[in-house]
Write a protein that holds these residues in place. Structure first.
Motif, PDB file in Angstrom:
ATOM      1  N   ARG A   8     -38.047  31.779  49.885  1.00 22.23           N
ATOM      2  CA  ARG A   8     -38.474  32.635  51.103  1.00 22.23           C
ATOM      3  C   ARG A   8     -37.485  34.062  51.068  1.00 22.23           C
ATOM      4  O   ARG A   8     -36.318  34.055  50.484  1.00 22.23           O
ATOM      5  N   ASP A   9     -38.051  34.999  51.552  1.00 22.96           N
ATOM      6  CA  ASP A   9     -37.607  36.553  51.289  1.00 22.96           C
ATOM      7  C   ASP A   9     -37.069  36.989  49.880  1.00 22.96           C
ATOM      8  O   ASP A   9     -36.489  37.845  49.601  1.00 22.96           O
ATOM      9  N   MET A  10     -37.932  36.436  48.857  1.00 23.60           N
ATOM     10  CA  MET A  10     -37.700  36.531  47.435  1.00 23.60           C
ATOM     11  C   MET A  10     -38.669  37.553  46.816  1.00 23.60           C
ATOM     12  O   MET A  10     -39.795  37.638  47.367  1.00 23.60           O
ATOM     13  N   ASP A  11     -38.644  38.064  45.721  1.00 21.16           N
ATOM     14  CA  ASP A  11     -39.480  38.804  44.974  1.00 21.16           C
ATOM     15  C   ASP A  11     -39.713  38.083  43.906  1.00 21.16           C
ATOM     16  O   ASP A  11     -38.951  37.464  43.185  1.00 21.16           O
ATOM     17  N   VAL A  12     -41.089  37.473  43.793  1.00 22.80           N
ATOM     18  CA  VAL A  12     -41.278  36.491  43.097  1.00 22.80           C
ATOM     19  C   VAL A  12     -42.390  37.037  41.973  1.00 22.80           C
ATOM     20  O   VAL A  12     -43.284  37.772  42.206  1.00 22.80           O
ATOM     21  N   TYR A  13     -41.901  36.602  40.697  1.00 30.03           N
ATOM     22  CA  TYR A  13     -42.825  37.201  39.733  1.00 30.03           C
ATOM     23  C   TYR A  13     -43.505  35.896  38.831  1.00 30.03           C
ATOM     24  O   TYR A  13     -42.702  35.136  38.463  1.00 30.03           O
ATOM     25  N   ILE A  14     -44.899  35.801  38.940  1.00 29.07           N
ATOM     26  CA  ILE A  14     -45.503  34.787  38.246  1.00 29.07           C
ATOM     27  C   ILE A  14     -45.848  35.112  36.889  1.00 29.07           C
ATOM     28  O   ILE A  14     -46.557  36.281  36.603  1.00 29.07           O
ATOM     29  N   ILE A  15     -45.654  34.326  35.752  1.00 35.25           N
ATOM     30  CA  ILE A  15     -46.006  34.816  34.313  1.00 35.25           C
ATOM     31  C   ILE A  15     -47.262  33.804  33.978  1.00 35.25           C
ATOM     32  O   ILE A  15     -47.125  32.630  34.209  1.00 35.25           O
ATOM     33  N   GLN A  16     -48.424  34.602  33.834  1.00 39.32           N
ATOM     34  CA  GLN A  16     -49.608  33.766  33.335  1.00 39.32           C
ATOM     35  C   GLN A  16     -50.690  34.634  32.557  1.00 39.32           C
ATOM     36  O   GLN A  16     -50.667  35.799  32.896  1.00 39.32           O
ATOM     37  N   THR A  17     -50.875  33.938  31.468  1.00 40.54           N
ATOM     38  CA  THR A  17     -52.002  34.766  30.542  1.00 40.54           C
ATOM     39  C   THR A  17     -53.396  34.073  31.050  1.00 40.54           C
ATOM     40  O   THR A  17     -53.614  33.293  31.749  1.00 40.54           O
TER      41      THR A  17
ATOM     42  N   GLU B 159     -37.808  44.036  31.030  1.00 38.96           N
ATOM     43  CA  GLU B 159     -37.125  45.317  31.617  1.00 38.96           C
ATOM     44  C   GLU B 159     -38.141  45.991  32.850  1.00 38.96           C
ATOM     45  O   GLU B 159     -37.717  46.551  33.798  1.00 38.96           O
ATOM     46  N   ALA B 160     -39.381  45.736  32.495  1.00 35.46           N
ATOM     47  CA  ALA B 160     -40.319  45.925  33.892  1.00 35.46           C
ATOM     48  C   ALA B 160     -39.910  45.169  34.852  1.00 35.46           C
ATOM     49  O   ALA B 160     -40.007  45.879  36.001  1.00 35.46           O
ATOM     50  N   ILE B 161     -39.673  44.283  34.919  1.00 39.01           N
ATOM     51  CA  ILE B 161     -39.318  43.204  36.219  1.00 39.01           C
ATOM     52  C   ILE B 161     -37.794  43.691  36.651  1.00 39.01           C
ATOM     53  O   ILE B 161     -37.830  44.094  37.826  1.00 39.01           O
ATOM     54  N   ARG B 162     -36.953  44.081  35.659  1.00 40.65           N
ATOM     55  CA  ARG B 162     -35.865  44.418  36.129  1.00 40.65           C
ATOM     56  C   ARG B 162     -35.819  45.710  36.892  1.00 40.65           C
ATOM     57  O   ARG B 162     -35.118  46.011  37.926  1.00 40.65           O
ATOM     58  N   ARG B 163     -36.482  46.842  36.341  1.00 41.08           N
ATOM     59  CA  ARG B 163     -36.893  48.019  36.826  1.00 41.08           C
ATOM     60  C   ARG B 163     -37.646  47.947  38.354  1.00 41.08           C
ATOM     61  O   ARG B 163     -37.310  48.494  39.261  1.00 41.08           O
ATOM     62  N   ASN B 164     -38.696  47.030  38.202  1.00 38.20           N
ATOM     63  CA  ASN B 164     -39.301  46.919  39.496  1.00 38.20           C
ATOM     64  C   ASN B 164     -38.530  46.082  40.606  1.00 38.20           C
ATOM     65  O   ASN B 164     -38.659  46.649  41.859  1.00 38.20           O
ATOM     66  N   HIS B 165     -37.710  45.318  40.303  1.00 39.65           N
ATOM     67  CA  HIS B 165     -37.141  44.764  41.215  1.00 39.65           C
ATOM     68  C   HIS B 165     -35.742  45.401  41.843  1.00 39.65           C
ATOM     69  O   HIS B 165     -35.568  45.591  43.031  1.00 39.65           O
ATOM     70  N   ASN B 166     -35.289  46.425  41.072  1.00 39.88           N
ATOM     71  CA  ASN B 166     -34.149  47.313  41.374  1.00 39.88           C
ATOM     72  C   ASN B 166     -34.754  48.656  42.174  1.00 39.88           C
ATOM     73  O   ASN B 166     -33.819  49.407  42.316  1.00 39.88           O
TER      74      ASN B 166
ATOM     75  N   LYS C  35     -32.961  42.027  47.554  1.00 42.49           N
ATOM     76  CA  LYS C  35     -33.746  40.533  47.665  1.00 42.49           C
ATOM     77  C   LYS C  35     -33.481  39.863  46.351  1.00 42.49           C
ATOM     78  O   LYS C  35     -33.375  40.493  45.237  1.00 42.49           O
ATOM     79  N   ALA C  36     -33.536  38.634  46.422  1.00 48.38           N
ATOM     80  CA  ALA C  36     -33.218  37.730  45.242  1.00 48.38           C
ATOM     81  C   ALA C  36     -34.369  37.762  44.306  1.00 48.38           C
ATOM     82  O   ALA C  36     -35.711  38.282  44.804  1.00 48.38           O
ATOM     83  N   LEU C  37     -34.353  37.298  43.181  1.00 46.95           N
ATOM     84  CA  LEU C  37     -35.317  37.403  42.002  1.00 46.95           C
ATOM     85  C   LEU C  37     -35.753  35.908  42.048  1.00 46.95           C
ATOM     86  O   LEU C  37     -34.875  35.128  41.577  1.00 46.95           O
ATOM     87  N   SER C  38     -37.281  35.553  41.932  1.00 46.88           N
ATOM     88  CA  SER C  38     -37.569  34.370  41.299  1.00 46.88           C
ATOM     89  C   SER C  38     -38.844  34.553  40.195  1.00 46.88           C
ATOM     90  O   SER C  38     -39.604  35.322  40.429  1.00 46.88           O
ATOM     91  N   ILE C  39     -38.464  33.786  39.200  1.00 44.67           N
ATOM     92  CA  ILE C  39     -39.421  33.748  38.164  1.00 44.67           C
ATOM     93  C   ILE C  39     -40.170  32.437  37.915  1.00 44.67           C
ATOM     94  O   ILE C  39     -39.693  31.424  38.068  1.00 44.67           O
TER      95      ILE C  39
END
Length: 335
Positions: free
Chosen positions: A49-58, A317-324, A2-6
């Motif tokens: 669509r069909d992506m792994d989405v990571y939202i950065i928010q504090t 690194e956490a995102i990369r490992r999670n996504h893969n 799956k594609a990655l989206s930040i």
């Protein structure tokens, strides 16, 4: 794969930029603004669509607005057919300097503190109708559509139990050690100090990693007690969060009284609310190193003692490992 989206919320776009740079990707284009009545308006301009989405928010600064923006972002991604929505949450809990900021032994969130401040109550008996907002916040994020939560140094690790979705609470121990090695020239002769009993485990882990001595401050009603020898030594205070900065400022005065030659502090989350920066500037603290989990540009301008270190590599690194689909257990290594 799956594609990655930040996606970056409005609370800390600089951190999102750094994470994207580490990952070699670009941020998803979104429009974040408000209508005339201050209602949050969000438009996702790129397909997720069909992506792994990571939202950065504090959760710093304007907490209510940032939280509502986050919930709407998560929901918008789900409605746009994102495969997974994973939230990168840098800090979710205010600092607890006062023992009366607890209700039946449970740390209060900022929402609960505000509610209690508006209630007529005495310290002899708590009013038990205050909102348990931690679980409410967790439920809102889950209902909005979040599939996974990644945090950094939660003030109370038990908060993970509020969530019905996986929570990865990353540790800053290695980042703190790297900051000390790069910025404190004679750190090998220094003493790592926990400013209170609650931070003993964290400080002892840092001490063991660096191979240097450890001391702690035991806080009592009548007086604070230093356990350990700091006379003519450089001291490094370790804490996860500084809000009012009461803890590290009081600790610095005690260390100076006991003969410390220089006093540093290394903090993960620097909120510095109220007059915290003025009190740090007037205290015996020489330098306060704080991560950029929260925007620090204004704080650094207002107080020259504030210095910054980065956390983007850890999250990337956490995102990369999670996504893969790789293990993230090494990111929790405390040895």
């Amino acid at each position: 794969m799956k594609a990655l989206s930040i996606i970056s919320g409005s609370s800390h776009p600089q951190l999102a930029d750094k994470i994207c740079s580490k990952l070699g990707t670009e941020k998803c284009k979104v429009v974040l603004n408000k209508f005339r009545n201050s209602e949050t308006n969000i438009e996702i301009c790129d397909s997720v669509r069909d992506m792994d989405v990571y939202i950065i928010q504090t959760s710093s600064n304007i907490v209510n607005d940032n939280f509502m923006e986050l919930a709407i972002l998560i929901h918008a991604c789900k409605m746009a057919s994102a495969q997974k929505v994973q939230k990168i949450n840098v800090v979710t809990q205010g600092h607890i300097d006062d023992p009366w900021n607890r209700l039946n032994g449970v740390p209060l969130s900022e929402y609960q503190k505000e509610m209690l401040a508006n209630l007529q109550y005495s310290k002899e008996s708590y009013k038990l109708w205050a909102s348990r907002s931690g679980k409410l916040v967790a439920n809102i994020l889950s209902v909005a559509g979040a599939d996974h939560l990644i945090t950094l140094d939660l003030h109370e690790p038990q908060f993970q139990g509020f969530f019905d979705i996986p929570v990865d609470n990353l540790h800053s121990h290695n980042l703190v050690c790297l900051c000390i090695k790069e910025n404190i020239e004679n750190y090998g002769e220094s003493v790592i100090v926990s400013p209170d009993a609650g931070g003993t485990k964290r400080a002892s882990i840092i001490s063991a990693k660096l191979g240097i001595e450890f001391a702690m401050i035991h806080r009592e009603k009548k007086a604070n007690i230093l356990i350990g020898d700091v006379a003519q030594r450089e001291c490094i205070l370790i804490d996860d969060l500084a809000d009012s900065s009461n803890t590290i400022v009081m600790a610095s005065y005690l260390l100076k009284e006991k003969g410390a030659s220089k006093i540093y502090a290394v903090i993960t989350h620097g909120i510095f609310s109220g007059d915290a920066l003025q009190r740090i500037a007037a205290s015996p603290l020489d330098v306060v190193y704080v991560s950029d989990s929260i925007p620090q540009d204004v704080h650094m301008q207002q107080c020259p003692k504030i210095k910054r270190f980065e956390v983007a590599q850890l999250f990337a690194e956490a995102i990369r490992r999670n996504h893969n689909g790789e293990s993230v257990s090494m990111l929790f290594d405390d040895q």
